[in-house]
Design a protein around this motif. Sequence first.
Motif, PDB file in Angstrom:
ATOM      1  N   ASP A  53     -39.583 -35.131  38.324  1.00 41.44           N
ATOM      2  CA  ASP A  53     -38.174 -35.481  38.119  1.00 41.44           C
ATOM      3  C   ASP A  53     -37.391 -34.181  38.003  1.00 41.44           C
ATOM      4  O   ASP A  53     -37.964 -33.087  38.120  1.00 41.44           O
ATOM      5  N   LEU A  54     -36.093 -34.302  37.765  1.00 42.45           N
ATOM      6  CA  LEU A  54     -35.276 -33.101  37.571  1.00 42.45           C
ATOM      7  C   LEU A  54     -34.116 -33.411  36.633  1.00 42.45           C
ATOM      8  O   LEU A  54     -33.741 -34.557  36.439  1.00 42.45           O
ATOM      9  N   GLU A  55     -33.562 -32.357  36.083  1.00 45.22           N
ATOM     10  CA  GLU A  55     -32.407 -32.462  35.195  1.00 45.22           C
ATOM     11  C   GLU A  55     -31.360 -31.457  35.654  1.00 45.22           C
ATOM     12  O   GLU A  55     -31.684 -30.315  36.000  1.00 45.22           O
ATOM     13  N   ARG A 110     -33.379 -28.215  36.337  1.00 44.69           N
ATOM     14  CA  ARG A 110     -34.672 -28.002  35.680  1.00 44.69           C
ATOM     15  C   ARG A 110     -35.649 -29.042  36.241  1.00 44.69           C
ATOM     16  O   ARG A 110     -35.384 -30.239  36.185  1.00 44.69           O
ATOM     17  N   GLN A 155     -38.940 -31.307  36.185  1.00 42.34           N
ATOM     18  CA  GLN A 155     -39.672 -31.948  35.104  1.00 42.34           C
ATOM     19  C   GLN A 155     -40.941 -32.609  35.630  1.00 42.34           C
ATOM     20  O   GLN A 155     -41.091 -32.849  36.826  1.00 42.34           O
ATOM     21  N   GLY A 156     -41.854 -32.930  34.722  1.00 47.21           N
ATOM     22  CA  GLY A 156     -43.090 -33.612  35.092  1.00 47.21           C
ATOM     23  C   GLY A 156     -43.915 -32.792  36.062  1.00 47.21           C
ATOM     24  O   GLY A 156     -44.041 -31.571  35.913  1.00 47.21           O
ATOM     25  N   ALA A 175     -42.527 -29.576  37.682  1.00 44.00           N
ATOM     26  CA  ALA A 175     -42.389 -28.339  36.906  1.00 44.00           C
ATOM     27  C   ALA A 175     -43.477 -27.333  37.232  1.00 44.00           C
ATOM     28  O   ALA A 175     -43.250 -26.129  37.171  1.00 44.00           O
ATOM     29  N   THR A 200     -38.163 -20.663  33.698  1.00 45.59           N
ATOM     30  CA  THR A 200     -38.403 -20.791  32.256  1.00 45.59           C
ATOM     31  C   THR A 200     -38.815 -19.472  31.622  1.00 45.59           C
ATOM     32  O   THR A 200     -38.413 -19.159  30.498  1.00 45.59           O
TER      33      THR A 200
END
Length: 262
Positions: free
Chosen positions: A197-199, A212, A214-215, A218, A250
């Motif tokens: 996913d992403l943010e 960002r 995710q999961g 990343a 990160t």
Amino acid sequence: MSEISESFVSEKVKNIARAPKYRGAIFQVEADERGLALIDGKEESLKIYITVDPEKDQIVETRFFTYGGPIFTALADTLCEHLQGKAIEFLEKTNVHNLEKELRDDPEKPAFPAAATEVQSLAKLIQKLVDSYPEKKAIALAARETMEQVKYRTQTVEGRNEADKEWAALSQEERLQKIADCLHVNVRSTLQMDGGDLEILGMLDDTHVKIRFQGACAGCSASSGGTLYYIEDQLRDNVYYNLNVVPEDTFTDALAAQTPET
């Protein structure tokens, strides 16, 4: 499907079955890239693929695939050859019994036994393809229109000037909302299928959006390659042609946060 020995089929059937011209497949992505409608369907062990120019209602390409033996292979290959370049209405008018007659060695001797169920199966499949065309045509025409709009907005001077003005008139919140809507519709489900996913973290400036992963995304190497390019392409095609996507680093960001300002 009938189980008939090759000794009961014509030499034409056998020869076509040994070296069919149109065996293969056509995928939706191929049709989409060419602005064509793809009608495909399956009956028994036979699947047929047909691409059609939706503006001209003209068949462009045909393919088939089957595990069903020489009769299905010969019938499907002959059908595909007949349909090349024809109007789509030609499909509706196709008589499978006439295809069988073309496969005869002797005009008075059937190419295969009358009990062969492949004839009925192919007739059913043809009707399925005919019935599915109106919907597939509408989808292809809508896709073509969208592609033309995207091309205008991203590749022409006039379109880019319009896009620049519209983008400049938006607030930061409106820009982020458009980006979020596009990612939700065109990207997020694809990432989630692979556990990612992403943010959206925000806009760095007028043309750079920071995200960002995710999961699974990343820790995936594709996040800085193919996946990133895919996200960027979707945003440029559907939101603003000059958008750039910057993934969160990160390690670097954490280090910067720990470094005191001087």
